[in-house]
Design a protein around this motif. Structure first.
Motif: not given
Length: 584
Positions: A203-210, A212-225
């Protein structure tokens, strides 16, 4: 009075009947179950749900929030949400709480569930398929399941003879309808942390990266991972299954200020032929399960972590982030070999995509069929009675000496043959396919880590991440001088299906173990004079080619990221295979 089957069917009918309701453009269902009545409470799901609701509202979602819900409240929430989701551009579901799998089927657990046996599970829990049905008519569907805690229900339930197994965590969802991303807090059959800082790591990682402008959702998941892997010392690595079309930016694309944007796939027609008539446009079915169908030369425009195919039956590829890394092993690393140095910095600063999996028998069979090739015969195999590798002229990729199916990596293939495969696929797609360089292989294997193994420093974690010389491979135990095998069972005595084990942070599977993988490089005894820009090292002994990554007969000490090996370019072994790279 109706039984659980009647209730389930009735609820599905209600969801379908609600399809005529006016839908918001973006809708979300947030469920946080922590105040369990019959087992110990979970402290963080309520916090996770509240924070997720605030974040999604800030991203323009109409949010239905359900907290500490019993079975009836959860079903009513799903029903209400199903009506809102009908026809929506984006429907998002976030669930935090207990979940479990029985016979490979996933269930979400309400707070009033007792779950005394497998029959009560079907009456008192919410089948994940019901949740997926509620969003089935939305254009794009995002499901986030923070439900892989160590579940106390599974330890006390009584199972009938008809129930085969109660697994750890949640089961893998093998397929998803086009336009869906299903993300789990950790990999299938594993458990996730609830967290000690007010939110779960996922949850903490999703809350940080969801947001953020400019991040495509699969890029979001890469950073969450990556964030979750680092926060848990790589005990927990999120996993997802995606069949999204195009690019999805929840907080706007690069340089944009809008709340959300979705770029849906558009048919891409090749240039007109010399005769002047334009070919038929690409149809939506040609996008396949892998996601984006690319124009030639467009690799550099993809965000890191994007998974794609260049044709419907092409191997899945992952866009790799650029970066620098220290190649080789430091002098103090246990079990290092002299040819693993000297350590030097290597940069990967160009557009690169790498096969998500090793090339399979099924893909190899297709290549031979379409190219008219027959494939070579004769394969070198491990003979434990003679304590050596022996050429068997009657063996080949079709019969490598052990059972395989089309999901296993192809073995018993020579270097020039795998080069022919890459060239064939390049002609088929109009893209440039090739083998990885040795430097590229170590870069994508390490996936941003500097520890001996990409999962950390503990060799006894090998069975979670790699098909290796484990306790099943008992022959190794009797060989003189052979020690250090993993004290675990990875599930396979020989090769296993690709993607069976936990991926690294880049989202690649089996970069360690299963089969040694051919690279493009000629063999050298160390790195003196080696390229530092990721290029192929074409000097040295080119009758021998570098193989990397280890295999099903490799001890954990040699599954580290740095070990190197070589094979004669004209030889085929039953623990050698390959994966592909692609550049613009």
């Amino acid at each position: 009075m109706c039984d659980w089957t009647t209730r389930f069917v009735a609820l599905l009918l209600l969801l379908c009947m609600g399809g005529h309701a006016q839908a918001a453009q973006r809708v979300a269902l947030v469920i946080g179950n922590g105040a369990y009545q019959h087992v110990t409470n979970l402290p963080n799901p309520a916090n996770d749900a509240a924070a997720m609701t605030r974040t999604l509202k800030g991203l323009g979602f109409q949010v239905t929030e359900v907290r500490d819900a019993g079975k009836g409240a959860m079903e009513r929430g799903v029903l209400q949400f199903g009506r809102q989701a009908s026809g929506a551009d984006v429907a998002l579901v976030y669930y935090a709480g207990h979940g479990m799998q029985v016979d490979g089927r996933n269930y979400l657990i309400p707070v009033d569930a007792r779950l005394e046996d497998d029959l009560s599970l079907r009456v008192e829990a919410v089948d994940l398929d019901l949740l997926l049905s509620s969003v089935s008519s939305a254009e794009t569907r995002l499901i986030f399941l923070d439900a892989c805690r160590d579940n106390p229900f599974s330890r006390r339930m009584k199972m009938s003879n008809a129930t085969r197994s109660v697994g750890r965590g949640l089961a893998r969802v093998e397929s998803a309808a086009g336009g869906t991303l299903i993300a789990f807090a950790t990999d299938p059959d594993n458990v996730a942390d609830d967290g000690s800082t007010g939110n779960s790591p996922f949850a903490a990682a999703l809350l940080e990266y969801l947001p953020q402008p400019g991040l495509e959702i699969r890029q979001v998941m890469g950073r969450v991972r990556l964030a979750v892997a680092n926060a848990t010392n790589r005990r927990q690595i999120p996993w997802e299954n995606s069949s999204l079309f195009g690019d999805l930016y929840l907080a706007g694309g690069a340089g944009e200020t809008q709340v959300a944007s979705l770029t849906r796939p558009r048919p891409v027609a090749p240039p007109p032929s010399s005769g002047g008539s334009a070919p038929a446009p690409v149809t939506q079915s040609q996008y396949g399960a892998g996601g984006v169908l690319l124009r030639p030369g467009s690799l550099g425009g993809l965000s890191a972590g994007t998974v794609f195919r260049d044709c419907e039956d092409c191997p899945e590829m992952v866009r790799i982030p650029t970066g620098r890394f220290q190649m080789g092993s430091p002098s103090h690393e246990a079990d290092r070999h002299g040819d693993e140095g000297p350590v030097r910095e290597v940069r990967i600063d160009y557009a690169l995509a790498v096969g998500k999996f090793e090339v399979t028998r099924g893909q190899w069979r297709q290549f031979l069929s379409e190219s008219g090739r027959s494939g070579s015969t004769g394969c070198t195999m491990l003979d434990t009675t003679q304590n050596k590798w022996v050429l068997q002229n009657d063996k080949s990729w079709r019969d490598p000496g052990f059972a395989q199916d089309d999901k296993h990596p192809v073995v018993c293939v020579k270097w020039n043959e795998v080069k022919a495969y890459a060239e064939w696929l390049g002609r088929k797609t109009g893209k440039r396919y090739r083998l990885l360089s040795e430097a590229e292989f170590e870069y994508v294997n390490r996936a941003g880590t500097s520890t001996p193994w990409f999962w950390g420093s503990d060799p006894q974690q090998a069975c979670r991440y790699a098909n290796n010389a484990d306790t099943q491979y008992a022959q190794w135990r009797g060989w003189p001088g052979v020690t250090g095998g993993a004290k675990c069972d990875d599930g396979y005595a020989n090769t296993g299906p690709v993607g069976r084990y936990q991926p690294n942070v880049f989202g690649l599977y089996d970069t360690t173990g299963n089969v040694w993988e051919w690279t493009e490089d000629c063999w050298n005894e160390g790195y003196v004079g080696a390229p530092t820009n990721g290029a192929v090292w074409a000097a040295g002994d080119c009758t021998r080619r570098v193989v990397r990554g280890g295999s099903w007969v490799t001890l954990p000490a040699n599954l580290r990221a740095a070990p190197r090996n070589w094979t004669s370019a004209t030889a085929a072994l039953n623990d050698r295979g390959f994966r592909l790279a692609r550049t613009d």
